[in-house]
Design a protein around this motif. Structure first.
Motif, mmCIF file in Angstrom:
data_model
loop_
_atom_site.group_PDB
_atom_site.id
_atom_site.type_symbol
_atom_site.label_atom_id
_atom_site.label_comp_id
_atom_site.label_asym_id
_atom_site.label_seq_id
_atom_site.Cartn_x
_atom_site.Cartn_y
_atom_site.Cartn_z
ATOM 1 N N VAL A 194 0.852 -1.190 0.000
ATOM 2 C CA VAL A 194 0.000 0.000 0.000
ATOM 3 C C VAL A 194 0.889 1.241 0.000
ATOM 4 O O VAL A 194 2.029 1.222 0.496
ATOM 5 N N PHE A 195 0.361 2.317 -0.575
ATOM 6 C CA PHE A 195 1.127 3.554 -0.724
ATOM 7 C C PHE A 195 0.230 4.746 -0.435
ATOM 8 O O PHE A 195 -0.944 4.768 -0.830
ATOM 9 N N TRP A 196 0.775 5.724 0.289
ATOM 10 C CA TRP A 196 0.055 6.969 0.515
ATOM 11 C C TRP A 196 1.061 8.107 0.719
ATOM 12 O O TRP A 196 2.206 7.880 1.074
ATOM 13 N N TYR A 197 0.589 9.328 0.465
ATOM 14 C CA TYR A 197 1.391 10.523 0.718
ATOM 15 C C TYR A 197 1.139 11.014 2.132
ATOM 16 O O TYR A 197 -0.007 11.126 2.575
ATOM 17 N N ASN A 198 2.226 11.315 2.846
ATOM 18 C CA ASN A 198 2.119 11.889 4.190
ATOM 19 C C ASN A 198 2.009 13.407 4.158
ATOM 20 O O ASN A 198 1.542 14.009 5.129
ATOM 21 N N LEU A 199 2.488 14.004 3.074
ATOM 22 C CA LEU A 199 2.488 15.458 2.948
ATOM 23 C C LEU A 199 1.650 15.881 1.745
ATOM 24 O O LEU A 199 1.593 15.169 0.732
ATOM 25 N N PHE A 200 1.028 17.036 1.879
ATOM 26 C CA PHE A 200 0.389 17.641 0.711
ATOM 27 C C PHE A 200 1.487 18.153 -0.225
ATOM 28 O O PHE A 200 2.637 18.341 0.212
ATOM 29 N N PRO A 201 1.159 18.423 -1.505
ATOM 30 C CA PRO A 201 2.178 18.970 -2.418
ATOM 31 C C PRO A 201 2.820 20.253 -1.901
ATOM 32 O O PRO A 201 3.968 20.561 -2.237
ATOM 33 N N ILE A 238 9.880 7.621 1.946
ATOM 34 C CA ILE A 238 10.445 8.461 0.901
ATOM 35 C C ILE A 238 10.451 9.910 1.382
ATOM 36 O O ILE A 238 9.457 10.389 1.944
ATOM 37 N N HIS A 239 11.582 10.602 1.173
ATOM 38 C CA HIS A 239 11.745 11.962 1.692
ATOM 39 C C HIS A 239 11.584 13.020 0.609
ATOM 40 O O HIS A 239 11.568 12.725 -0.590
ATOM 41 N N GLU A 240 11.464 14.281 1.059
ATOM 42 C CA GLU A 240 11.182 15.393 0.154
ATOM 43 C C GLU A 240 12.303 15.679 -0.841
ATOM 44 O O GLU A 240 12.037 16.007 -2.003
ATOM 45 N N ARG A 241 13.548 15.574 -0.362
ATOM 46 C CA ARG A 241 14.672 15.936 -1.217
ATOM 47 C C ARG A 241 14.686 15.088 -2.488
ATOM 48 O O ARG A 241 14.602 13.860 -2.419
ATOM 49 N N GLY A 242 14.769 15.730 -3.623
ATOM 50 C CA GLY A 242 14.782 15.019 -4.903
ATOM 51 C C GLY A 242 13.426 14.945 -5.574
ATOM 52 O O GLY A 242 13.305 14.478 -6.713
ATOM 53 N N GLN A 243 12.387 15.430 -4.881
ATOM 54 C CA GLN A 243 11.037 15.337 -5.454
ATOM 55 C C GLN A 243 10.559 16.690 -6.007
ATOM 56 O O GLN A 243 9.405 16.809 -6.429
ATOM 57 N N GLU A 244 11.461 17.689 -6.015
ATOM 58 C CA GLU A 244 11.062 19.049 -6.372
ATOM 59 C C GLU A 244 10.366 19.121 -7.743
ATOM 60 O O GLU A 244 9.415 19.901 -7.927
ATOM 61 N N PHE A 245 10.861 18.349 -8.696
ATOM 62 C CA PHE A 245 10.280 18.377 -10.036
ATOM 63 C C PHE A 245 9.385 17.162 -10.300
ATOM 64 O O PHE A 245 8.673 17.126 -11.295
ATOM 65 N N ARG A 246 9.444 16.183 -9.415
ATOM 66 C CA ARG A 246 8.600 14.987 -9.571
ATOM 67 C C ARG A 246 7.222 15.211 -8.958
ATOM 68 O O ARG A 246 6.233 14.650 -9.413
ATOM 69 N N ARG A 247 7.186 16.015 -7.908
ATOM 70 C CA ARG A 247 5.903 16.378 -7.277
ATOM 71 C C ARG A 247 5.972 17.852 -6.867
ATOM 72 O O ARG A 247 6.217 18.178 -5.707
ATOM 73 N N PRO A 248 5.771 18.744 -7.802
ATOM 74 C CA PRO A 248 5.953 20.182 -7.538
ATOM 75 C C PRO A 248 4.996 20.691 -6.469
ATOM 76 O O PRO A 248 3.904 20.160 -6.263
ATOM 77 N N CYS A 249 5.413 21.760 -5.804
ATOM 78 C CA CYS A 249 4.573 22.393 -4.787
ATOM 79 C C CYS A 249 3.372 23.075 -5.434
ATOM 80 O O CYS A 249 3.403 23.444 -6.607
ATOM 81 N N LEU A 257 0.209 26.206 -4.619
ATOM 82 C CA LEU A 257 0.073 27.467 -3.898
ATOM 83 C C LEU A 257 -0.785 27.335 -2.655
ATOM 84 O O LEU A 257 -0.696 28.142 -1.736
ATOM 85 N N SER A 258 -1.634 26.282 -2.625
ATOM 86 C CA SER A 258 -2.513 26.084 -1.476
ATOM 87 C C SER A 258 -1.863 25.152 -0.468
ATOM 88 O O SER A 258 -1.234 24.161 -0.841
ATOM 89 N N GLU A 259 -2.020 25.467 0.827
ATOM 90 C CA GLU A 259 -1.420 24.632 1.877
ATOM 91 C C GLU A 259 -1.956 23.216 1.869
ATOM 92 O O GLU A 259 -1.234 22.262 2.136
ATOM 93 N N LEU A 260 -3.251 23.060 1.591
ATOM 94 C CA LEU A 260 -3.894 21.759 1.720
ATOM 95 C C LEU A 260 -4.091 21.079 0.373
ATOM 96 O O LEU A 260 -4.988 20.253 0.201
ATOM 97 N N GLU A 261 -3.266 21.394 -0.575
ATOM 98 C CA GLU A 261 -3.319 20.723 -1.884
ATOM 99 C C GLU A 261 -1.965 20.102 -2.192
ATOM 100 O O GLU A 261 -0.947 20.515 -1.688
#
Length: 534
Positions: A483-490, A517-528, A530-534
């Motif tokens: 199973v897989f899930w995101y812990n953080l919003f974009p 899986i950590h944030e570093r290296g995902q900058e272009f794979r899962r871009p931020c 503008l909304s906090e909860l998206e």
């Protein structure tokens, strides 16, 4: 045929109804005990052989002395008999004495000494007992059910003796857990009253039971049990003292009641026993967590379930999976939890387990203040960490996670392998570091945990679900799936609905492995966003 985007509401859920922190290590104790039994049987054979020799000697001399004592002079008149008498008393009786004194237990004692270093200690035994009490509470099991071993999915049924129940009650007593003390002492008493033969006596049980009942506020029952104890042992010093104290307390209560204007019915209500229940030193969401562990309290409505699908997934057109997509199904909508089926082979599972077994240690958590890894009472399992460079299998698994998630795993933590024994659990927690934990993953230097990938490497006969108390979700173990899930919003903000827990294993053996899986290296794979909860 596995239908593309088949509505998941049409598929039946595979729900497996439902010391000892790792069965992987406890299996070694089974082999140790088997070796000891073999050694014990060898010792018994040696003792039996020795006794057989002594028996033959006794039978031979019994017949000889019977003949000799009937006519001593005539018997000794034969020179051979005279010689053999001298020989027997001078030599052969000495040899028999050496045989009788010969210690046949040396081999067994030596083996015991070697194996003793692997034996569980008092702390281990107490841990196993607490695991049973934890299972009893989580799965709403009564003492009689547990005592008789009537659990779902068991292959080798076993039962608890009155002595076993007494020991469970004593361990609860040492923890000042009078609720469970009462339950298990009553079960021990019931089994004795039903005629079970035991080394535990009724007086000892009543001694613990009466005090546990008193501590929970049931004075009438405590007095009744104490009087029953004194009928069996009128000289019992503590019971006599307790009875006088109970009578004194009751007389004080009666005096207090007389001085009030309460009606008799109100007085009865005031003096009724306190409600007995397990101690509440648990997390606030404990009740929701336990309900989900039992498969109760699920919050998935039919309308939402219709929006859950299963599909063939190619990893967003990853070249490796375009011609051979994997099976994926939605487990939950918010947070989105997906399950990958047949995603790790039995051969890969066995390799990972064999690599991990020698390294299994009590699982740790990251201290939210210091960031240091340490053990915690709410995480009961054993774990090991495997690097990709150690084995091509681990490397292949890491690459598979990267291909299917689209996330860079080069900054991820090593593959963690965990084994949960009976009662093994991990109470509700977040995988990501919260704002009040700025140093949670500072040492890694790779940012927060953006996502979790969890492999189920075994089926579990009963219990062992992964539950999300905030949203009322339960995910049940199924070997070969993940199973897989995101812990953080974009945006990088934590998704608090991902708070989850590993339910206690009721029956069976639970093996999992996870990749954080950590944030570093995902900058272009899962871009931020503008909304906090998206």
């Amino acid at each position: 045929m596995y239908q593309m985007y088949l509505n998941k509401s049409l598929l039946p859920h595979l729900i497996i109804q439902i010391i000892a922190s790792s069965l992987g290590h406890m299996t070694d104790l089974i082999n140790t005990e088997k070796d000891l039994v073999t050694s014990l049987k060898d010792y018994i054979k040696a003792e039996e052989s020795k006794l057989e020799q002594i028996k033959k000697w006794a039978e031979k001399l019994d017949q000889l002395t019977d003949t000799a004592t009937k006519d001593p002079e005539g018997f000794l008149g034969h020179p051979v008999n005279a010689f053999k008498l001298m020989k027997r008393l001078n030599t052969e009786w000495g040899e028999l004495e050496n045989l009788v004194l010969k210690d046949m237990s040396d081999g067994f004692i030596s083996n015991m000494t070697i194996q003793r270093q692997y034996f569980p200690n008092d702390e281990d035994q107490a841990g196993a007992a607490k695991a049973l009490l934890r299972l009893q509470d989580t799965y709403n099991l009564d003492t009689d059910t547990l005592s008789r071993g009537n659990l779902p999915g068991v292959k080798h049924k076993s039962f608890l003796t009155a002595e076993d129940c007494f020991e469970l009650g004593k361990i609860a007593y040492t923890e000042a857990d009078y609720y469970h003390t009462e339950l298990w002492m009553e079960q021990a008493l019931k089994q004795l009253d039903d005629g079970e033969m035991s080394t535990v006596d009724t007086v000892s049980i009543l001694d613990y039971l009466s005090y546990a009942v008193y501590q929970q506020g049931d004075l009438d029952k405590a007095m009744m049990l104490t009087k029953r104890l004194l009928e069996l042992d009128p000289e019992h010093q503590r019971a006599n003292g307790n009875l006088k104290y109970f009578e004194y307390i009751m007389s004080k209560e009666k005096e207090a009641n007389k001085s009030t204007t309460k009606t008799d019915s109100q007085t009865d209500k005031e003096t009724k026993t306190k409600k007995k229940e397990p101690s509440k030193d648990y997390l606030p969401e404990r009740q929701k967590y336990e309900m989900l562990c039992r498969g109760e309290g699920l919050k998935m409505t039919p309308r939402r379930q219709k929006k859950l699908f299963c599909r063939y997934y190619d990893g967003n057109q990853n070249p490796k999976y375009i011609l051979g997509p994997v099976k994926q199904e939605d487990e939950w909508d918010k947070p989105r939890i997906v399950r990958f089926l047949e995603i790790i082979s039995d051969e890969e599972i066995e390799t990972v387990k064999e690599l991990a077994k020698p390294r299994l240690r009590r699982a740790t958590i990251s201290n939210p203040i210091t960031g240091v890894l340490e053990t915690a009472h709410y995480r009961i399992s054993k774990s090991a960490w495997l690097s990709g460079y150690e084995s091509p299998v681990v490397s292949r698994i890491n690459l598979r996670i990267q291909d299917l998630t689209g996330l860079d795993v080069s900054t991820a933590e090593e593959l963690q392998v965990a084994n949960y024994g009976v009662g093994g659990q991990y109470e509700p927690h977040f995988d990501f570091g919260r704002k009040d934990e700025p140093d949670a993953f500072k040492e890694l230097g790779t940012g927060n945990r953006i996502a979790t990938w969890l492999f189920y490497m075994s089926d579990v006969s009963a219990g062992g679900a992964t539950v999300f108390p905030e949203v009322g979700a339960s995910v049940w173990p199924k070997k070969g799936t993940a199973v897989f899930w995101y812990n953080l919003f974009p945006s990088g903000e934590g998704d608090y609905s991902t708070r989850h827990a590993a339910c206690p294993v009721l029956v069976g053996n639970k093996w999992v492995s996870n990749k954080w899986i950590h944030e570093r290296g995902q900058e272009f794979r899962r871009p931020c966003t503008l909304s906090e909860l998206e």
